[in-house]
Design a protein around this motif. Structure first.
Motif, PDB file in Angstrom:
ATOM      1  N   CYS A 126     -18.067  36.883  19.692  1.00  0.00           N
ATOM      2  CA  CYS A 126     -17.235  35.722  19.986  1.00  0.00           C
ATOM      3  C   CYS A 126     -16.228  36.053  21.083  1.00  0.00           C
ATOM      4  O   CYS A 126     -15.999  35.240  21.988  1.00  0.00           O
ATOM      5  CB  CYS A 126     -16.523  35.271  18.711  1.00  0.00           C
ATOM      6  SG  CYS A 126     -15.415  33.867  18.942  1.00  0.00           S
ATOM      7  N   ALA A 127     -15.620  37.227  21.022  1.00  0.00           N
ATOM      8  CA  ALA A 127     -14.660  37.621  22.048  1.00  0.00           C
ATOM      9  C   ALA A 127     -15.328  37.752  23.411  1.00  0.00           C
ATOM     10  O   ALA A 127     -14.757  37.342  24.436  1.00  0.00           O
ATOM     11  CB  ALA A 127     -13.995  38.944  21.651  1.00  0.00           C
ATOM     12  N   ASP A 128     -16.549  38.299  23.442  1.00  0.00           N
ATOM     13  CA  ASP A 128     -17.268  38.458  24.706  1.00  0.00           C
ATOM     14  C   ASP A 128     -17.601  37.102  25.324  1.00  0.00           C
ATOM     15  O   ASP A 128     -17.325  36.855  26.506  1.00  0.00           O
ATOM     16  CB  ASP A 128     -18.537  39.265  24.462  1.00  0.00           C
ATOM     17  CG  ASP A 128     -19.387  39.383  25.716  1.00  0.00           C
ATOM     18  OD1 ASP A 128     -18.855  39.752  26.770  1.00  0.00           O
ATOM     19  OD2 ASP A 128     -20.600  39.104  25.643  1.00  0.00           O
ATOM     20  N   ILE A 129     -18.189  36.216  24.514  1.00  0.00           N
ATOM     21  CA  ILE A 129     -18.568  34.900  25.046  1.00  0.00           C
ATOM     22  C   ILE A 129     -17.325  34.084  25.374  1.00  0.00           C
ATOM     23  O   ILE A 129     -17.290  33.355  26.379  1.00  0.00           O
ATOM     24  CB  ILE A 129     -19.465  34.169  24.043  1.00  0.00           C
ATOM     25  CG1 ILE A 129     -20.767  34.937  23.843  1.00  0.00           C
ATOM     26  CG2 ILE A 129     -19.769  32.747  24.508  1.00  0.00           C
ATOM     27  CD1 ILE A 129     -21.707  34.324  22.820  1.00  0.00           C
ATOM     28  N   GLY A 130     -16.278  34.196  24.545  1.00  0.00           N
ATOM     29  CA  GLY A 130     -15.046  33.473  24.826  1.00  0.00           C
ATOM     30  C   GLY A 130     -14.384  33.939  26.116  1.00  0.00           C
ATOM     31  O   GLY A 130     -13.860  33.118  26.892  1.00  0.00           O
ATOM     32  N   ALA A 131     -14.418  35.244  26.376  1.00  0.00           N
ATOM     33  CA  ALA A 131     -13.865  35.750  27.634  1.00  0.00           C
ATOM     34  C   ALA A 131     -14.664  35.223  28.824  1.00  0.00           C
ATOM     35  O   ALA A 131     -14.090  34.884  29.867  1.00  0.00           O
ATOM     36  CB  ALA A 131     -13.868  37.274  27.611  1.00  0.00           C
ATOM     37  N   ARG A 132     -15.985  35.161  28.683  1.00  0.00           N
ATOM     38  CA  ARG A 132     -16.801  34.581  29.754  1.00  0.00           C
ATOM     39  C   ARG A 132     -16.456  33.107  29.966  1.00  0.00           C
ATOM     40  O   ARG A 132     -16.464  32.611  31.098  1.00  0.00           O
ATOM     41  CB  ARG A 132     -18.281  34.717  29.414  1.00  0.00           C
ATOM     42  CG  ARG A 132     -18.796  36.148  29.346  1.00  0.00           C
ATOM     43  CD  ARG A 132     -20.220  36.164  28.800  1.00  0.00           C
ATOM     44  NE  ARG A 132     -20.729  37.519  28.600  1.00  0.00           N
ATOM     45  CZ  ARG A 132     -21.581  38.120  29.425  1.00  0.00           C
ATOM     46  NH1 ARG A 132     -22.024  37.494  30.503  1.00  0.00           N
ATOM     47  NH2 ARG A 132     -22.006  39.339  29.159  1.00  0.00           N
ATOM     48  N   LYS A 133     -16.148  32.422  28.870  1.00  0.00           N
ATOM     49  CA  LYS A 133     -15.829  30.998  28.974  1.00  0.00           C
ATOM     50  C   LYS A 133     -14.526  30.768  29.723  1.00  0.00           C
ATOM     51  O   LYS A 133     -14.457  29.920  30.629  1.00  0.00           O
ATOM     52  CB  LYS A 133     -15.742  30.393  27.562  1.00  0.00           C
ATOM     53  CG  LYS A 133     -15.359  28.932  27.516  1.00  0.00           C
ATOM     54  CD  LYS A 133     -16.413  28.046  28.142  1.00  0.00           C
ATOM     55  CE  LYS A 133     -16.037  26.577  27.984  1.00  0.00           C
ATOM     56  NZ  LYS A 133     -17.073  25.678  28.583  1.00  0.00           N
ATOM     57  N   ILE A 134     -13.481  31.496  29.367  1.00  0.00           N
ATOM     58  CA  ILE A 134     -12.190  31.250  30.012  1.00  0.00           C
ATOM     59  C   ILE A 134     -12.174  31.765  31.450  1.00  0.00           C
ATOM     60  O   ILE A 134     -11.357  31.318  32.259  1.00  0.00           O
ATOM     61  CB  ILE A 134     -11.027  31.871  29.203  1.00  0.00           C
ATOM     62  CG1 ILE A 134     -11.149  33.394  29.151  1.00  0.00           C
ATOM     63  CG2 ILE A 134     -10.987  31.295  27.799  1.00  0.00           C
ATOM     64  CD1 ILE A 134      -9.958  34.079  28.522  1.00  0.00           C
ATOM     65  N   ARG A 137     -29.767  32.301  27.612  1.00  0.00           N
ATOM     66  CA  ARG A 137     -29.459  33.619  28.188  1.00  0.00           C
ATOM     67  C   ARG A 137     -28.547  34.456  27.309  1.00  0.00           C
ATOM     68  O   ARG A 137     -28.718  35.683  27.221  1.00  0.00           O
ATOM     69  CB  ARG A 137     -28.802  33.433  29.562  1.00  0.00           C
ATOM     70  CG  ARG A 137     -28.466  34.713  30.285  1.00  0.00           C
ATOM     71  CD  ARG A 137     -29.717  35.504  30.618  1.00  0.00           C
ATOM     72  NE  ARG A 137     -29.413  36.729  31.345  1.00  0.00           N
ATOM     73  CZ  ARG A 137     -29.016  37.857  30.776  1.00  0.00           C
ATOM     74  NH1 ARG A 137     -28.868  37.913  29.453  1.00  0.00           N
ATOM     75  NH2 ARG A 137     -28.767  38.930  31.502  1.00  0.00           N
ATOM     76  N   LEU A 138     -27.583  33.832  26.639  1.00  0.00           N
ATOM     77  CA  LEU A 138     -26.580  34.582  25.903  1.00  0.00           C
ATOM     78  C   LEU A 138     -26.654  34.408  24.392  1.00  0.00           C
ATOM     79  O   LEU A 138     -26.510  35.380  23.645  1.00  0.00           O
ATOM     80  CB  LEU A 138     -25.174  34.185  26.374  1.00  0.00           C
ATOM     81  CG  LEU A 138     -24.845  34.418  27.850  1.00  0.00           C
ATOM     82  CD1 LEU A 138     -23.455  33.884  28.165  1.00  0.00           C
ATOM     83  CD2 LEU A 138     -24.942  35.888  28.199  1.00  0.00           C
ATOM     84  N   VAL A 139     -26.872  33.176  23.940  1.00  0.00           N
ATOM     85  CA  VAL A 139     -26.749  32.887  22.514  1.00  0.00           C
ATOM     86  C   VAL A 139     -27.979  33.341  21.735  1.00  0.00           C
ATOM     87  O   VAL A 139     -27.861  34.017  20.699  1.00  0.00           O
ATOM     88  CB  VAL A 139     -26.498  31.380  22.289  1.00  0.00           C
ATOM     89  CG1 VAL A 139     -26.483  31.055  20.796  1.00  0.00           C
ATOM     90  CG2 VAL A 139     -25.185  30.976  22.934  1.00  0.00           C
ATOM     91  N   VAL A 140     -29.168  32.977  22.207  1.00  0.00           N
ATOM     92  CA  VAL A 140     -30.391  33.282  21.454  1.00  0.00           C
ATOM     93  C   VAL A 140     -30.577  34.783  21.229  1.00  0.00           C
ATOM     94  O   VAL A 140     -30.855  35.211  20.097  1.00  0.00           O
ATOM     95  CB  VAL A 140     -31.618  32.656  22.153  1.00  0.00           C
ATOM     96  CG1 VAL A 140     -32.913  33.148  21.505  1.00  0.00           C
ATOM     97  CG2 VAL A 140     -31.545  31.141  22.088  1.00  0.00           C
TER      98      VAL A 140
END
Length: 232
Positions: free
Chosen positions: A84-92, A109-112
């Motif tokens: 969650c921290a990795d994807i959240g950092a990519r989001k912001i 690419r990321l979630v599956v």
């Protein structure tokens, strides 16, 4: 999930990351878990005069219930929060938006790969917890409580049935999917800068734990209806 090509490299990297952050804590949790169950249940069963059934409690407590729950909680707490921290950092940092502009689906690419990595590693962690927990319970029962190895193993094999393992593995797979999905969802919807990422991580752990216990209850109820307990 079924879109080609599958991101095998990302899947392997995430699976290896999950193994690295969960195997040692899982083992360290499983040893005292099996020992505590053996000590507590052994004392109670001895008062009832049924010492020969201590091994059977390991089947019910560890294989059916404890191992998938312990595995899933460690995946959610250690791997899920990091995902969650990795994807959240990519989001912001607007990396997710950049991927969409380039025509790359962030879900594919990321979630599956992360979701399936959580599910498959959950299967192996479940087996690890089962083995370590049962061995720990056996050692503590025989060494500290004066139990006999033959009684432990005979009651264990008398109560155990193969669907117990199938149910535990199904639970572990389902719990892993849930942990990966919740972590990815909260990470992709993180807002408000670094503080928003931290809030998303906290929400991921809490929501995943609540869903895991709900799913565990539902699966256990359905399993008990279709596969009644095996008699001694």
């Amino acid at each position: 999930m079924f879109k080609w090509p599958f991101q095998w490299r990302e899947f392997i990297q995430q699976a290896w990351f999950i193994v690295g952050v969960t195997v040692v804590p899982t083992t360290l949790v499983a040893i005292p878990f099996g020992a505590v169950l053996s000590l507590q249940m052994g004392g109670l069963i001895r008062q009832l005069g049924a010492q020969s059934y201590i091994g059977a409690t390991s089947v019910v407590a560890i294989v059916r219930e404890a191992s998938p729950i312990v595995s899933a909680l460690l995946i959610a707490g250690a791997a899920g929060s990091a995902m969650c921290a990795d994807i959240g950092a990519r989001k912001i940092r607007e990396e997710i938006d950049a991927m969409e502009v380039l025509g790359i689906n962030p879900l594919h690419r990321l979630v599956v790969p992360r979701m399936l990595a959580c599910a498959f590693i959950g299967l192996f962690l479940n087996g690890l917890v089962s083995v370590v927990g049962i061995v720990g319970g056996y050692v503590f029962n025989v060494m500290l409580q004066g139990g006999t190895p033959g009684a432990y193993l005979s009651s264990f094999s008398g109560m155990a049935q193969l669907p117990d393992l199938y149910q535990a593995e199904f639970k572990a797979f389902l719990f892993g999917l849930t942990a990966g999905l919740v972590a990815a969802y909260k990470g992709l919807n993180a807002k408000g800068g670094p503080k928003g990422v931290g809030d998303a991580v906290n929400q991921t752990v809490v929501i995943t734990f609540m869903l895991l216990f709900l799913e565990n209850f539902l699966v256990t109820v359905l399993y008990s209806q279709f596969f009644p307990a095996k008699g001694m």
